[in-house]
Design a protein around this motif. Structure first.
Motif, PDB file in Angstrom:
ATOM      1  N   ASP A  42      -4.835 -50.956 -20.118  1.00  0.00           N
ATOM      2  CA  ASP A  42      -3.940 -50.183 -20.990  1.00  0.00           C
ATOM      3  C   ASP A  42      -4.445 -50.306 -22.420  1.00  0.00           C
ATOM      4  OD1 ASP A  42      -2.554 -49.792 -18.737  1.00  0.00           O
ATOM      5  OD2 ASP A  42      -0.836 -51.035 -19.239  1.00  0.00           O
ATOM      6  N   ASP A  43      -5.344 -49.389 -22.825  1.00  0.00           N
ATOM      7  CA  ASP A  43      -5.987 -49.599 -24.129  1.00  0.00           C
ATOM      8  C   ASP A  43      -5.316 -48.819 -25.250  1.00  0.00           C
ATOM      9  OD1 ASP A  43      -6.662 -47.142 -23.233  1.00  0.00           O
ATOM     10  OD2 ASP A  43      -8.800 -47.542 -23.001  1.00  0.00           O
ATOM     11  N   MET A  44      -4.244 -48.089 -24.972  1.00  0.00           N
ATOM     12  CA  MET A  44      -3.569 -47.339 -26.030  1.00  0.00           C
ATOM     13  C   MET A  44      -2.505 -48.252 -26.675  1.00  0.00           C
ATOM     14  SD  MET A  44      -1.819 -43.687 -25.341  1.00  0.00           S
ATOM     15  CE  MET A  44      -2.793 -43.286 -23.939  1.00  0.00           C
ATOM     16  N   ASP A  45      -2.354 -48.172 -27.999  1.00  0.00           N
ATOM     17  CA  ASP A  45      -1.350 -49.027 -28.673  1.00  0.00           C
ATOM     18  C   ASP A  45       0.034 -48.841 -28.061  1.00  0.00           C
ATOM     19  OD1 ASP A  45      -3.399 -49.551 -30.300  1.00  0.00           O
ATOM     20  OD2 ASP A  45      -2.741 -48.290 -31.974  1.00  0.00           O
ATOM     21  N   ARG A  50       4.979 -50.708 -25.433  1.00  0.00           N
ATOM     22  CA  ARG A  50       6.103 -50.456 -24.529  1.00  0.00           C
ATOM     23  C   ARG A  50       5.943 -51.154 -23.195  1.00  0.00           C
ATOM     24  NH1 ARG A  50       8.864 -45.061 -25.290  1.00  0.00           N
ATOM     25  NH2 ARG A  50       8.563 -44.566 -27.473  1.00  0.00           N
ATOM     26  N   GLY A  51       4.723 -51.683 -22.953  1.00  0.00           N
ATOM     27  CA  GLY A  51       4.499 -52.361 -21.672  1.00  0.00           C
ATOM     28  C   GLY A  51       4.497 -51.410 -20.488  1.00  0.00           C
ATOM     29  N   ILE A  52       4.097 -50.143 -20.729  1.00  0.00           N
ATOM     30  CA  ILE A  52       4.024 -49.205 -19.609  1.00  0.00           C
ATOM     31  C   ILE A  52       2.619 -48.611 -19.570  1.00  0.00           C
ATOM     32  CG2 ILE A  52       6.446 -48.519 -19.606  1.00  0.00           C
ATOM     33  CD1 ILE A  52       5.743 -46.119 -21.301  1.00  0.00           C
ATOM     34  N   THR A  53       2.226 -48.103 -18.413  1.00  0.00           N
ATOM     35  CA  THR A  53       0.946 -47.396 -18.325  1.00  0.00           C
ATOM     36  C   THR A  53       1.238 -45.912 -18.487  1.00  0.00           C
ATOM     37  OG1 THR A  53       0.218 -49.073 -16.766  1.00  0.00           O
ATOM     38  CG2 THR A  53      -1.124 -47.111 -16.921  1.00  0.00           C
ATOM     39  N   ILE A  54       0.497 -45.241 -19.364  1.00  0.00           N
ATOM     40  CA  ILE A  54       0.721 -43.811 -19.609  1.00  0.00           C
ATOM     41  C   ILE A  54      -0.410 -42.998 -18.989  1.00  0.00           C
ATOM     42  CG2 ILE A  54       0.836 -42.073 -21.435  1.00  0.00           C
ATOM     43  CD1 ILE A  54       2.076 -44.294 -23.220  1.00  0.00           C
ATOM     44  N   LYS A  55      -1.648 -43.527 -19.096  1.00  0.00           N
ATOM     45  CA  LYS A  55      -2.834 -42.841 -18.571  1.00  0.00           C
ATOM     46  C   LYS A  55      -3.336 -43.586 -17.346  1.00  0.00           C
ATOM     47  CE  LYS A  55      -5.840 -40.437 -19.974  1.00  0.00           C
ATOM     48  NZ  LYS A  55      -5.842 -39.573 -18.817  1.00  0.00           N
ATOM     49  N   CYS A 339       6.370 -26.255 -25.997  1.00  0.00           N
ATOM     50  CA  CYS A 339       5.626 -27.150 -25.105  1.00  0.00           C
ATOM     51  C   CYS A 339       6.424 -27.452 -23.853  1.00  0.00           C
ATOM     52  CB  CYS A 339       5.344 -28.473 -25.804  1.00  0.00           C
ATOM     53  SG  CYS A 339       4.462 -28.226 -27.324  1.00  0.00           S
ATOM     54  N   GLY A 340       5.712 -27.596 -22.750  1.00  0.00           N
ATOM     55  CA  GLY A 340       6.351 -27.996 -21.506  1.00  0.00           C
ATOM     56  C   GLY A 340       5.974 -29.440 -21.190  1.00  0.00           C
ATOM     57  N   PHE A 341       6.982 -30.260 -20.899  1.00  0.00           N
ATOM     58  CA  PHE A 341       6.739 -31.683 -20.593  1.00  0.00           C
ATOM     59  C   PHE A 341       7.277 -31.980 -19.200  1.00  0.00           C
ATOM     60  CE2 PHE A 341       7.784 -31.174 -25.080  1.00  0.00           C
ATOM     61  CZ  PHE A 341       6.644 -31.669 -25.667  1.00  0.00           C
ATOM     62  N   LEU A 342       6.848 -33.128 -18.652  1.00  0.00           N
ATOM     63  CA  LEU A 342       7.329 -33.491 -17.318  1.00  0.00           C
ATOM     64  C   LEU A 342       8.651 -34.237 -17.374  1.00  0.00           C
ATOM     65  CD1 LEU A 342       4.020 -34.554 -15.595  1.00  0.00           C
ATOM     66  CD2 LEU A 342       5.196 -32.395 -15.523  1.00  0.00           C
ATOM     67  N   GLY A 343       9.093 -34.603 -18.565  1.00  0.00           N
ATOM     68  CA  GLY A 343      10.367 -35.321 -18.678  1.00  0.00           C
ATOM     69  C   GLY A 343      10.551 -35.795 -20.103  1.00  0.00           C
ATOM     70  N   MET A 344      11.678 -36.454 -20.362  1.00  0.00           N
ATOM     71  CA  MET A 344      11.995 -36.857 -21.735  1.00  0.00           C
ATOM     72  C   MET A 344      11.079 -37.959 -22.247  1.00  0.00           C
ATOM     73  SD  MET A 344      14.361 -35.022 -22.937  1.00  0.00           S
ATOM     74  CE  MET A 344      15.222 -35.854 -24.228  1.00  0.00           C
ATOM     75  N   LEU A 345      10.694 -38.888 -21.361  1.00  0.00           N
ATOM     76  CA  LEU A 345       9.805 -39.967 -21.825  1.00  0.00           C
ATOM     77  C   LEU A 345       8.453 -39.366 -22.207  1.00  0.00           C
ATOM     78  CD1 LEU A 345       9.174 -43.019 -22.173  1.00  0.00           C
ATOM     79  CD2 LEU A 345       8.198 -42.945 -19.911  1.00  0.00           C
ATOM     80  N   HIS A 346       7.998 -38.415 -21.409  1.00  0.00           N
ATOM     81  CA  HIS A 346       6.725 -37.743 -21.668  1.00  0.00           C
ATOM     82  C   HIS A 346       6.767 -37.067 -23.039  1.00  0.00           C
ATOM     83  CE1 HIS A 346       3.654 -34.471 -20.342  1.00  0.00           C
ATOM     84  NE2 HIS A 346       3.054 -35.483 -20.899  1.00  0.00           N
ATOM     85  N   MET A 347       7.907 -36.409 -23.327  1.00  0.00           N
ATOM     86  CA  MET A 347       8.058 -35.714 -24.605  1.00  0.00           C
ATOM     87  C   MET A 347       7.994 -36.704 -25.775  1.00  0.00           C
ATOM     88  SD  MET A 347      11.248 -33.396 -25.707  1.00  0.00           S
ATOM     89  CE  MET A 347      12.102 -33.982 -27.130  1.00  0.00           C
ATOM     90  N   GLU A 348       8.680 -37.835 -25.600  1.00  0.00           N
ATOM     91  CA  GLU A 348       8.716 -38.856 -26.657  1.00  0.00           C
ATOM     92  C   GLU A 348       7.304 -39.408 -26.906  1.00  0.00           C
ATOM     93  OE1 GLU A 348      10.972 -43.010 -26.843  1.00  0.00           O
ATOM     94  OE2 GLU A 348      12.047 -41.477 -25.726  1.00  0.00           O
ATOM     95  N   ILE A 349       6.557 -39.652 -25.813  1.00  0.00           N
ATOM     96  CA  ILE A 349       5.216 -40.215 -25.922  1.00  0.00           C
ATOM     97  C   ILE A 349       4.284 -39.223 -26.633  1.00  0.00           C
ATOM     98  CG2 ILE A 349       3.195 -40.951 -24.598  1.00  0.00           C
ATOM     99  CD1 ILE A 349       5.321 -43.040 -24.437  1.00  0.00           C
ATOM    100  N   ILE A 350       4.382 -37.935 -26.273  1.00  0.00           N
ATOM    101  CA  ILE A 350       3.517 -36.921 -26.898  1.00  0.00           C
ATOM    102  C   ILE A 350       3.783 -36.875 -28.401  1.00  0.00           C
ATOM    103  CG2 ILE A 350       3.098 -34.421 -27.093  1.00  0.00           C
ATOM    104  CD1 ILE A 350       1.795 -35.449 -24.645  1.00  0.00           C
TER     105      ILE A 350
END
Length: 595
Positions: A42-45, A50-55, A339-350
């Motif tokens: 998990d190399d993204m800040d 957040r302790g989650i994997t995004i990619k 923009c189209g997102f897959l969900g609210m967390l996705h939107m926040e991350i973008i």
């Protein structure tokens, strides 16, 4: 090729995928003790904070087992439902999957949905029971759940702990024994699939691909089938902790390609790479196009930054192919993107990534879902934003997307969960007890109701135990209306929303109250109104700041005071006609946090 193994790690959120990946990297000597850090891939800040994997991240490991050298290509994937597109891409590039289940939490919704994704691609599943060192672990009960779910033998389940490193050798041995070697022919024409891409500001776009047939050498002329563009393979290589350039990458392997591609649009994830002089006849059946669930407008704060925002979005789309966008304009905010997102967390991350990686400050409008209006003359129109809502007199009916949601929870919380879903206009379809204490509930709900805060509320009422997974099941007819918010009689299109008629009055009233708190007071009174069409359904007033013009009258006749007050009143009235209201960013986000 028989010594290559391609596998990914799938699991629910927080079941210990990334930690286990760390142990695999250490055990195979891919990473030295000096470079080691927790959640290495998990190399993204943002991922670290957040302790989650995004990619999903690909990395190659060399492993010596029974005197043979094996090449293991590992892809670590996210666990959150909003990033399931990343998971589907990783699965398409692999032959096997480690299904990780937390021994203290048991099987959760995302475990099941990721498992189905893997089974659709005929992957070999290796069940791993993780975190067996925790005091709250229930290895036997959870093992029974896994056996019920995938029908394996009890001895097939590997007991492991990412923290202490127990069972890591067993996992590596199981990967070598159970995951099939890739099938492919080196002598056939090149056929490779792009499953990821990264933007590098020095070298252009790096394409990450998996070769199915044939081989690619350094300096070859290659062609991307979907876009029809041709490039020279300036550098190819494999992905260790750093990139390692190679002379050739042949069938079954995973690698990267750099050819100085400058334009982000030219790379499509899921595309096939082939040779120019000996092209393959068939495209690889990649993965489905992404289906955005939530739509929101993203606008630059300064209108002059529009082109820069467009370039940033293109670069971000390379790294996150599930982001879909198109230009749009708004009367209040100027030029921007829908923009189209897959969900609210996705939107926040973008939104966070735009601010951090590209220094763009953006305003995000109220998220909505895609409705369909069926006109009186039978034509259909897609509605992505409230501003696209057609004139109600010409509409026969409006359809909204529905989802089937699977909620897995402890049996104690069934009552509150059912009442939450019914409050969100859902209906219960099924209720199955997986064990005496865990229950799976199936609901059909309108997507627009779960977009905002459904997941947060679900976690709150179930004390964090419930897990949610959902899939789209189609459109159904609904009574939807457009709710407009007006400030000083001027509609603000960025705050309007499409809501169900039964909830419109309550929604309008709460929104006006919220805006009254958030709007800064002006020198004149601001009327905040909610309306459906021409009918005003709620109103609040933001009181004016005023100077005490009576300060110089101590005593004296009321007519003197009256004269001063009337003069002030006239000024306020004129100000109100020419004054405009600046809306702060948190007012746009207020709509999300209405409760």
């Amino acid at each position: 090729m028989e010594n290559i193994r391609n596998f990914c790690i799938i699991a629910h959120i927080d079941h210990g995928k990334s930690t286990l990946a760390d142990r695999l990297l250490q055990q195979t000597g891919t990473v030295t003790g000096r470079d080691m850090q927790a959640q290495l891939l998990d190399d993204m800040d943002l991922e670290r904070e957040r302790g989650i994997t995004i990619k999903s991240h690909a990395i190659q490991m060399a492993y010596k087992f029974e005197d043979k050298d094996y090449t293991l290509n590992l892809i670590d994937t996210p666990g959150h439902v909003d990033f399931s597109y990343e998971v589907s891409r990783s699965i398409a590039a692999c032959e096997g999957a480690l299904l990780i289940v937390d021994a203290s939490q048991g099987i959760e919704a995302q475990t099941i949905s990721n498992l189905y994704l893997a089974l659709e691609h005929d992957l070999e599943i290796i069940p791993v029971l993780n975190k067996i060192d925790l005091p709250g672990a229930m290895p036997d009960e959870v093992a029974d759940q896994i056996i019920d779910l995938i029908g394996c033998e009890r001895e097939d389940i590997i007991h492991a702990s990412g923290k202490t490193g127990v069972g890591v050798d067993d996992i590596l041995a199981a990967i070598v024994h159970r995951v099939p070697a890739p099938k492919g022919k080196v002598e056939e024409p090149l056929q490779a699939m792009i499953f990821d891409s990264v933007f590098n500001s020095f070298r252009g776009i790096e394409v990450i691909f998996r070769v199915f047939n044939g081989s690619v050498k350094k300096g070859d002329k290659v062609k991307f089938v979907a876009t029809g563009k041709t490039y020279d393979a300036d550098e190819i290589g494999i992905l260790g902790l750093e990139q390692k350039p190679q002379k050739e990458i042949s069938a079954g392997n995973v690698g990267y390609l750099i050819s100085g591609i400058k334009v982000a649009k030219e790379v499509k994830v899921g595309d096939t790479i082939t040779h120019v002089d000996r092209p393959t006849q068939e495209m690889i059946k990649g993965f489905e196009d992404v289906k955005p669930m939530v739509f929101a407008g993203i606008y630059p704060v300064e209108t002059t930054d529009y082109e820069e925002l467009r370039a940033s979005m293109e670069k971000l789309q390379l790294n996150d192919a599930s982001l879909v966008w198109e230009p749009e304009t708004s009367a209040a905010l100027g030029f921007g993107f829908r923009c189209g997102f897959l969900g609210m967390l996705h939107m926040e991350i973008i939104q966070e990534r735009l601010e951090r990686e590209f220094d763009m400050t953006v305003i995000t409008t109220v998220p909505s879902v895609q409705f369909k209006a069926v006109m009186s003359d039978g034509t259909e129109k897609a509605i992505n934003a409230p501003s696209e809502m057609p004139d109600p007199t010409r509409v026969s009916h409006i359809e909204e997307p529905f989802i089937r949601a699977q909620i897995i929870s402890k049996a104690d919380f069934v009552g509150p969960i059912i009442s939450l879903c019914i409050d969100k206009r859902g209906e219960i379809k099924n209720q199955v007890y997986l064990t005496s204490d865990r229950v799976e509930l199936t609901f059909e709900l309108p997507l627009s109701e779960i977009v905002f805060d459904f997941f947060d509320k679900l976690k709150t009422i179930s004390r964090g135990y419930a897990s949610l997974d959902y899939e789209l099941i189609g459109l159904r007819q609904s009574k939807m209306v457009k709710l407009d918010i007006m400030l000083n009689g001027e509609p603000v299109d960025a705050l309007s929303a499409v809501v169900h008629r039964d909830k419109a009055y309550d929604w309008g009233k709460r929104l006006c109250e919220k805006l009254k708190e958030l709007l800064p007071r002006q020198m004149f009174e601001i009327a905040v109104q909610a309306s459906i069409g021409t009918k005003i359904i709620a109103r609040e007033s933001v009181k004016a700041m005023r100077k005490n013009v009576l300060a110089k009258c101590y005593g004296g006749d009321i007519s003197r005071k009256r004269k001063l007050l009337d003069k002030q009143k006239k000024g306020k009235k004129r100000m109100r006609q020419v004054g405009n209201v600046e809306i702060p960013q948190d007012a746009f986000m207020a709509v999300l946090k209405l409760d």
